[in-house]
Motif scaffolding. Structure first.
Motif, mmCIF file in Angstrom:
data_model
loop_
_atom_site.group_PDB
_atom_site.id
_atom_site.type_symbol
_atom_site.label_atom_id
_atom_site.label_comp_id
_atom_site.label_asym_id
_atom_site.label_seq_id
_atom_site.Cartn_x
_atom_site.Cartn_y
_atom_site.Cartn_z
ATOM 1 N N ASP A 140 47.676 45.123 41.417
ATOM 2 C CA ASP A 140 46.471 44.839 41.897
ATOM 3 C C ASP A 140 46.356 43.316 42.461
ATOM 4 O OD1 ASP A 140 43.633 45.697 42.142
ATOM 5 O OD2 ASP A 140 43.225 44.827 40.375
ATOM 6 N N HIS B 2 42.878 40.492 43.282
ATOM 7 C CA HIS B 2 41.423 40.034 43.581
ATOM 8 C C HIS B 2 41.634 38.640 43.901
ATOM 9 C CE1 HIS B 2 39.192 43.322 41.719
ATOM 10 N NE2 HIS B 2 40.598 43.819 41.082
ATOM 11 N N HIS C 199 43.685 45.798 35.357
ATOM 12 C CA HIS C 199 43.629 47.002 36.372
ATOM 13 C C HIS C 199 45.191 47.498 36.650
ATOM 14 C CE1 HIS C 199 39.378 45.412 38.048
ATOM 15 N NE2 HIS C 199 39.654 46.025 36.697
#
Ligand code: MG
Length: 171
Positions: free
Chosen positions: A16, A18, A50
């Motif tokens: 993941d 971000h 995540h």
């Protein structure tokens, strides 16, 4: 039989990313980490959780985090990602699966994470009902290369090994 055990092992990976943003707390592994920026996302954007959730879902053969917690769903706006992890733990338990090992890596230039490893591991192991030696966390940089090297965000990857429940049809 040992072969039966080997047949029940499953492995899953999670990844993941971000981007950093201003005005949000930086949540990693369920802990608020002191930093000038937080991460942008629909939920609390806990990139580590995540990735771990996706690794568990992958090992269970149950798809990905977006299927359970869609980013457009108002229920998950600013939600604590610890809830995602709790839900994933329950999915595993309902299926009689036992998490054997999780390893994870944060990829970022800053902040320095080693002071928080112990607290994060303790928190994640509490949620997952795991002994401390079953979950590992580390961090690396990209040597200033690329978007992570420019400190535009944080990436996380995780791998999960678990033992699926016995097939009830075969006892
Ligand atoms: Mg995410």
């Amino acid at each position: 039989m040992q072969n039966d055990l080997v047949d029940q092992l499953r492995i899953g990976t999670g990844f993941d990313v971000h981007p950093f943003c201003e005005g949000r707390p930086l949540m990693i592994g369920g802990l608020q980490i002191p930093h000038s920026h937080g991460l942008l996302g629909h939920s609390d954007a806990d990139v580590l959780i995540h990735a771990i959730v996706d690794s568990i879902l992958g090992a269970l053969g149950l798809g990905d985090i977006g299927q359970y917690f869609p980013p457009g769903d108002p229920r998950w706006k600013d939600a604590s990602s610890s809830k995602f992890l709790e839900h994933t733990r329950n999915l595993a338990k309902e299926r009689g699966a036992r998490i054997l090992s999780i390893d994870s890596t944060l990829i970022m230039e800053a902040p320095k994470m080693s002071p928080y490893y112990s607290s994060i591991r303790e928190n994640l192991c509490r949620i997952l009902d795991l002994p401390r030696d079953r979950l590992h966390l580390k961090a690396t940089t990209t040597e200033k290369l690329g978007f992570l090297g420019r400190s535009e965000g944080i990436a996380a990857q995780a791998v999960c090994l678990l033992c699926i429940g016995r097939d009830k049809t075969t006892g």
